[in-house]
Design a protein around this motif. Structure first.
Motif, PDB file in Angstrom:
ATOM      1  N   ARG A 184      38.407  38.982  39.604  1.00  0.00           N
ATOM      2  CA  ARG A 184      39.175  37.746  39.520  1.00  0.00           C
ATOM      3  C   ARG A 184      38.362  36.582  40.108  1.00  0.00           C
ATOM      4  NH1 ARG A 184      43.190  34.506  37.408  1.00  0.00           N
ATOM      5  NH2 ARG A 184      43.840  33.039  38.999  1.00  0.00           N
TER       6      ARG A 184
ATOM      7  N   THR B 123      43.615  48.840  50.103  1.00  0.00           N
ATOM      8  CA  THR B 123      42.598  47.970  49.521  1.00  0.00           C
ATOM      9  C   THR B 123      43.289  47.061  48.518  1.00  0.00           C
ATOM     10  OG1 THR B 123      42.169  49.496  47.732  1.00  0.00           O
ATOM     11  CG2 THR B 123      40.821  49.750  49.702  1.00  0.00           C
ATOM     12  N   MET B 124      42.566  46.028  48.167  1.00  0.00           N
ATOM     13  CA  MET B 124      43.059  45.061  47.200  1.00  0.00           C
ATOM     14  C   MET B 124      43.460  45.751  45.888  1.00  0.00           C
ATOM     15  SD  MET B 124      43.239  41.804  47.234  1.00  0.00           S
ATOM     16  CE  MET B 124      43.612  40.587  46.013  1.00  0.00           C
ATOM     17  N   ASP B 125      42.584  46.589  45.395  1.00  0.00           N
ATOM     18  CA  ASP B 125      42.833  47.254  44.111  1.00  0.00           C
ATOM     19  C   ASP B 125      44.110  48.062  44.152  1.00  0.00           C
ATOM     20  OD1 ASP B 125      40.595  46.262  43.046  1.00  0.00           O
ATOM     21  OD2 ASP B 125      39.365  48.046  43.330  1.00  0.00           O
ATOM     22  N   ARG B 126      44.250  48.794  45.254  1.00  0.00           N
ATOM     23  CA  ARG B 126      45.387  49.671  45.447  1.00  0.00           C
ATOM     24  C   ARG B 126      46.673  48.849  45.447  1.00  0.00           C
ATOM     25  NH1 ARG B 126      45.902  54.488  44.373  1.00  0.00           N
ATOM     26  NH2 ARG B 126      47.022  55.751  45.861  1.00  0.00           N
TER      27      ARG B 126
ATOM     28  N   LYS C  12      51.137  43.637  40.342  1.00  0.00           N
ATOM     29  CA  LYS C  12      50.863  42.204  40.211  1.00  0.00           C
ATOM     30  C   LYS C  12      49.377  41.989  39.921  1.00  0.00           C
ATOM     31  CE  LYS C  12      54.419  40.829  43.542  1.00  0.00           C
ATOM     32  NZ  LYS C  12      55.498  40.747  42.567  1.00  0.00           N
ATOM     33  N   SER C  13      49.063  40.803  39.421  1.00  0.00           N
ATOM     34  CA  SER C  13      47.674  40.509  39.098  1.00  0.00           C
ATOM     35  C   SER C  13      46.885  40.307  40.384  1.00  0.00           C
ATOM     36  CB  SER C  13      47.596  39.243  38.252  1.00  0.00           C
ATOM     37  OG  SER C  13      47.868  38.135  39.064  1.00  0.00           O
ATOM     38  N   PRO C  14      45.574  40.520  40.325  1.00  0.00           N
ATOM     39  CA  PRO C  14      44.747  40.295  41.512  1.00  0.00           C
ATOM     40  C   PRO C  14      44.918  38.882  42.049  1.00  0.00           C
ATOM     41  CG  PRO C  14      43.458  41.284  39.760  1.00  0.00           C
ATOM     42  CD  PRO C  14      44.791  41.012  39.186  1.00  0.00           C
ATOM     43  N   ALA C  15      45.105  37.936  41.125  1.00  0.00           N
ATOM     44  CA  ALA C  15      45.249  36.547  41.555  1.00  0.00           C
ATOM     45  C   ALA C  15      46.480  36.395  42.435  1.00  0.00           C
ATOM     46  CB  ALA C  15      45.357  35.643  40.336  1.00  0.00           C
TER      47      ALA C  15
ATOM     48  N   GLU D 130      45.488  31.204  46.706  1.00  0.00           N
ATOM     49  CA  GLU D 130      44.379  32.011  46.194  1.00  0.00           C
ATOM     50  C   GLU D 130      43.045  31.361  46.542  1.00  0.00           C
ATOM     51  OE1 GLU D 130      44.536  32.928  41.998  1.00  0.00           O
ATOM     52  OE2 GLU D 130      42.613  33.945  42.124  1.00  0.00           O
TER      53      GLU D 130
ATOM     54  N   GLU E  10      40.209  56.412  44.812  1.00  0.00           N
ATOM     55  CA  GLU E  10      40.736  55.378  43.928  1.00  0.00           C
ATOM     56  C   GLU E  10      40.070  55.412  42.567  1.00  0.00           C
ATOM     57  OE1 GLU E  10      41.251  51.589  45.660  1.00  0.00           O
ATOM     58  OE2 GLU E  10      42.191  52.426  47.455  1.00  0.00           O
TER      59      GLU E  10
ATOM     60  N   LYS F 220      39.781  45.611  53.408  1.00  0.00           N
ATOM     61  CA  LYS F 220      41.060  46.311  53.511  1.00  0.00           C
ATOM     62  C   LYS F 220      42.106  45.394  54.119  1.00  0.00           C
ATOM     63  CE  LYS F 220      39.039  50.873  53.979  1.00  0.00           C
ATOM     64  NZ  LYS F 220      37.640  50.575  54.306  1.00  0.00           N
TER      65      LYS F 220
ATOM     66  N   LYS G 153      45.388  48.635  33.800  1.00  0.00           N
ATOM     67  CA  LYS G 153      44.813  47.604  32.937  1.00  0.00           C
ATOM     68  C   LYS G 153      43.534  47.104  33.584  1.00  0.00           C
ATOM     69  CE  LYS G 153      47.765  43.979  34.845  1.00  0.00           C
ATOM     70  NZ  LYS G 153      47.075  43.335  35.863  1.00  0.00           N
TER      71      LYS G 153
ATOM     72  N   LEU H 151      47.605  47.739  42.100  1.00  0.00           N
ATOM     73  CA  LEU H 151      48.111  48.869  41.330  1.00  0.00           C
ATOM     74  C   LEU H 151      49.560  49.175  41.716  1.00  0.00           C
ATOM     75  CD1 LEU H 151      46.905  50.881  39.315  1.00  0.00           C
ATOM     76  CD2 LEU H 151      46.494  52.412  41.225  1.00  0.00           C
TER      77      LEU H 151
ATOM     78  N   SER I 285      46.086  38.276  45.767  1.00  0.00           N
ATOM     79  CA  SER I 285      45.210  37.671  46.767  1.00  0.00           C
ATOM     80  C   SER I 285      45.839  36.413  47.339  1.00  0.00           C
ATOM     81  CB  SER I 285      43.801  37.454  46.226  1.00  0.00           C
ATOM     82  OG  SER I 285      43.690  36.216  45.617  1.00  0.00           O
TER      83      SER I 285
END
Lengths: 289, 519, 117
Positions: free
Chosen positions: B205, A250-253, A260-263, B501, B399, A284, B409, A256, A266
């Protein structure tokens, strides 16, 4: 005519000896081979079945092998007629890798009708045997070499097998060796599939598409490792590796794991998707098929 | 025998000043009100007559003519009672004209002379303030609501005799000062924070990007994925409202009769979440006496429409004008009213009618055709106005555990808002010569002017066009979003990372449109 | 018939005497024109007062003043306007009053209601 110089061998003490094979009961002391021995170290899938195959069985053996080979899986079989041959052909047609484990010396072509196939395997794949060159095909040797077929592989796929088929022996050995056993389901009134169906009834994983195998073996990632990554930047490679390691994230994983940042994640995933390396669906991220 | 008193009249959201002219002349005793009064104003004469008498004043038995000037616009509301009564008292000499001329008045009278609170007081007061009025005599019941206008002197009165006592100097009133208003920080702390949301970093985000330039956003995900939870926290990361913005929101709420009894300035951005069965009228506003609906009530805030495709088509049509022009016009028989509606639309929908498509454990029972039908309900101009399309899925239990165990964070709302505020100020600065303030308002010519792409970005965009078969419109959306992302990262030029993005916020919609992926 | 007319006459006489005692100057009585009739027209200071007199013998039909309905008021006003226009009195203060008289056996009661319009 076979040039003797093309035939080489490794012993069980050789560091190059396949690790998976070393772990089985009664590993062969010495392996004679022709072709690219390194294929032994790639992820392998054994595809076996009866010599008398129906069109359905041939189709399944050919196509599953082809798709698996396209994903970088090496197809291992016994170069017998029927299912074995189609498995090798599928892999070769996909420009993938294949290993033929023979029940006779590596210089001998049995059955003879497979001469062309054997030439192709020598050129693009690997011929393997525990028997020294010149050893002829004897009936007792074939069931014995089956332990090598399963021993080299992560899993064994039984495409079509009657109730008396040698493929069932291979499947049994695979289980003893702790390998996955897959079977292609067939019609319940078909004697050709009775063995395969029995395997399923006994707990083998039925295969309806190549994904079933890849998912279970976690072989998905192999392709990305094999394909050249020249188009990818370092960040993209790193991310791809994470996804490959887990098969699906998943994105979150991914944020983590990569730190890196979500930005960033993605945008990298989008680039990877556009480059055809990953797929996103329902939240996913997968390695692209 | 003639007097002029200042008051106001509500016109839509705005208020106009109205002069109450009163003339008392000889003739058969009568009282006539002219200047297009509606019934509520015409009835004022009965209340005034009784109120003055019962308060112990002489109601002149003369011919009284009241004109509400400008005489060509319709007047309504009971707040004209007080100015008309004062007008009569001035004209009959009970109150000195000079004193009364310094003030504007509004209030409703009881028959015993009490001054009652009126609805829409703050809207009226703001309108008068904007017209330069600085001293206001109003009902005591409205004093808290209006005391937010710090630059006005307000004199609350409870009874008509208070007015006379104040103006005659017998018993002058002190200007009312309200309690100091809460700082925006306090308000925010009482609200919901993104820190409470476990995981969903990608969605957070996306919402931050949306907030940075008021991009409209569509969230697609199964029930329980957290769509509502995320949307509710969105106002908290929008920039703090300016005083003028607070006033504008407050006046709309006042007009709708939705201000809390204790009054006070609305400092928190509105969050409106009407149910999907809402009628078009309730969404836009209406009634014979027009009142603002959900859309104007979401002015400067968030309009959250859950179950987006379930809204009736007419209701969705209502959204088009506010999304394009940032205002909403409603035409009634009595008048045409325009309310401001600078809204940020947050739409949410299930991936399919049953909601389970893509859920890891629940099975989707919808046919492919049903899914296509469902998604096509938001096609067309409306979908084009939504810049960000994202998918949202429940965070797997493992998760959650992981994130609780490890200290990842998590963006809290304040940090997110700070970044948003910086990005917004960059945009306002950039567009100070244009008629827009934010990237979401960019038009194609302005995109060309302000969003140059380097070669790498161009290539990426081209790739996206091929991969996702984008339309030209989505291409523009992507560039706008890339501009916002660059602003959020405080970078002057758009680079490939930003474009990538931005593409990720449009890829789902175009790629999966109507398709049913692995059920 | 005769009895009722006599009663009306009695009431009006009573009203006039009352008005004079209050300082009213009687200008006209039983003013008639084609739009109707006004019982008494008088001046109170500078105000022109039009008076309708209502006399009753008992309360079985309600208070006398209750019979001054809005239709009756409209008639009164019309006649009033005619009178004002005829005599050119537009600039004067004016009003309409009702005097109700209750003639019971034990005595006669009078009530003056000012400015009924």
């Amino acid at each position: 005519m076979v040039n003797k110089e093309q035939i080489r061998s490794v012993t069980i003490n050789d560091p190059n000896y396949p690790e998976l094979l070393r772990q089985i009961k009664k590993p062969p002391e010495e392996l004679y081979y022709r072709g690219d021995f390194n294929l032994c170290h790639t992820p392998c899938l054994a595809v076996v079945g009866s010599r008398k195959a129906t069109p359905y069985g041939k189709w399944a053996a050919y196509n599953i092998s082809k798709l698996a080979a396209e994903h970088g899986v090496t197809i291992v079989s016994g170069m017998a007629s029927g299912i074995d041959s189609y498995a090798h052909m599928g892999a070769l047609d996909a420009e993938g890798k294949t290993i033929a484990v023979l029940g006779c010396g590596p210089d001998i072509c049995y059955p003879r009708t497979n001469r062309d196939l054997m030439d192709r395997i020598v050129r693009f794949g690997l011929i393997l045997s525990e028997y020294p060159p010149g050893k002829g095909p004897l009936a007792g040797q074939f069931p014995v070499r089956n332990r090598i077929i399963s021993g080299l592989s992560y899993g064994v796929l039984v495409v079509e097998a009657g109730l008396e088929s040698g493929s069932l022996i291979t499947a049994g050995q695979a289980l003893d060796q702790g390998r996955e056993v897959f079977a292609v389901p067939g019609n319940i009134n078909s004697m050709y599939s009775a063995g395969a169906n029995k395997l399923i009834a006994d707990g083998a994983t039925p295969v309806t598409s190549v994904d079933d195998i890849l998912d279970l073996l976690g072989i998905r990632e192999i392709r990305s490792l094999i394909k050249d990554d020249v188009l990818l930047g370092e960040d993209e490679k790193a991310l791809l590796q994470f996804i490959a390691d887990h098969g699906m994230l998943t994105m979150d994983r991914l944020c983590l794991l990569s730190g890196k940042s979500p930005a960033t994640v993605s945008s990298l995933v989008t680039v990877l998707e556009m480059k055809g390396r990953v797929q996103t669906s329902m939240g996913k991220i997968y390695i692209a098929k | 025998m003639y007097s002029r008193i200042l008051t106001g009249s509500i016109m839509g959201i705005d208020a106009e000043t109205v002069t109450v002219e009163t003339d008392i002349s000889s003739g058969l005793p009568s009282m006539t009100i002219v200047g297009l009064p509606d019934t509520s104003v015409r009835e004022a004469k009965e209340r005034i007559r009784s109120a003055l008498r019962n308060a112990g004043y002489q109601f002149p038995s003369k011919r009284i003519t009241v004109n509400l000037s400008p005489a060509d616009s319709k007047k309504e509301g009971t707040h004209f009672d007080l100015p008309i009564a004062v007008g009569v008292m001035v004209a009959s000499g009970e109150i000195s004209a000079g004193e009364a001329a310094q003030y504007a008045f509004f209030g409703e009278l009881s028959l015993d002379g009490k001054v009652n609170a009126v609805q829409g007081a703050i809207a009226l007061a703001i309108g008068l303030r904007n017209k330069g009025v600085r001293k206001l005599i109003l009902p005591a019941g409205n004093r808290h609501e209006v005391s937010i206008l710090t630059d006005m002197e307000i004199y609350p009165v409870a009874h008509i005799s208070d007015v006379e006592a104040h103006l005659s100097g017998m018993n002058p009133l002190m200007p009312f000062r309200g309690r100091p208003r809460k700082s925006s920080r306090e308000v925010c702390e009482s609200g919901e924070d993104f820190v409470d949301v476990a995981g969903q970093e990608g969605v957070k985000r996306a919402l931050q990007v949306a907030a940075a330039a008021a991009h409209n956003i569509l969230m697609v995900g199964p029930p329980g994925a957290g769509k509502t939870m995320m949307a509710r926290r969105l106002p908290g990361i929008l920039p703090t409202m300016t005083y003028e913005e607070c006033l504008e929101v407050t006046r709309i709420y006042s007009l709708a009769g939705q201000l809390p009894a204790e009054g006070g300035l609305i400092t928190q951005r509105p969050f409106r979440a009407p149910h999907h069965t809402i009628s078009p009228t309730a969404l836009a506003g209406g009634g014979s006496k027009p009142r603002p609906g959900e859309v104007p009530l979401a002015h400067f805030g968030v309009l959250f429409l859950d179950e987006f495709p379930e809204f009736c088509r007419k209701a969705l049509e209502v959204l088009r004008q506010p999304l394009e022009d940032e205002k909403i016009t409603i035409a009634r028989a009595s008048a045409t009213v325009t309310y401001p509606a600078k809204i940020m639309l947050v739409a949410a929908m299930n991936p399919c009618p049953c909601g389970n498509l893509g859920h890891s454990t629940r099975k989707c029972t919808c046919s492919e055709y049903q899914v296509i039908q469902y998604r096509s309900k938001i096609s067309g101009p409306l979908a084009d106005r939504i810049d960000i399309h994202i998918e949202i899925f429940p965070v797997p239990y493992e998760e959650l555990i992981d994130s609780a165990g490890r200290n990842i964070k998590k963006g809290n709302s304040e940090q997110m808002r700070n970044a948003v505020e910086i990005a917004r100020s960059v945009q306002i600065d950039r567009y100070r010569r244009e008629r827009i303030s934010y990237n979401s308002q960019l038009t194609p010519p302005l995109i060309k002017k302000y969003c140059p792409l380097d070669r790498e970005s161009e290539q990426l965009l081209k790739m996206a066009f091929e991969t996702y078969s984008l339309t030209a419109r989505s291409g523009l959306k992507i560039i706008k979003l890339a501009r916002t992302i660059a602003d959020l990262e405080q970078e002057e030029n758009i680079s490939a990372v930003h474009v990538a993005e931005a593409i990720s916020y449009n890829r789902f919609y175009t790629a999966n449109r109507g398709g049913k992926a692995n059920g | 018939m005769d009895d009722r007319k006599q009663l009306g006459k009695l009431g009006e006489e009573k009203a006039v005497r009352y008005l004079i005692s209050k300082g009213f100057k009687i200008l006209d009585r039983n003013y008639k024109c084609k739009t109707g009739e006004i019982d008494i027209i008088a001046m109170e200071g500078k105000t022109l007062v039009f008076i309708e007199v209502k006399t009753r013998r008992g309360l079985s039909y309600g208070l006398p003043c209750e019979s001054v309905t809005s239709a009756k008021k409209r008639h009164l006003l019309r006649t009033l306007r005619y009178y004002v226009a005829f005599h050119g009195l537009e600039e004067m203060d004016m009003r309409v009053d009702v005097i109700e008289i209750l003639a019971l056996r034990k005595g006669i009661y009078l009530n003056h209601i000012k400015n009924i319009v």
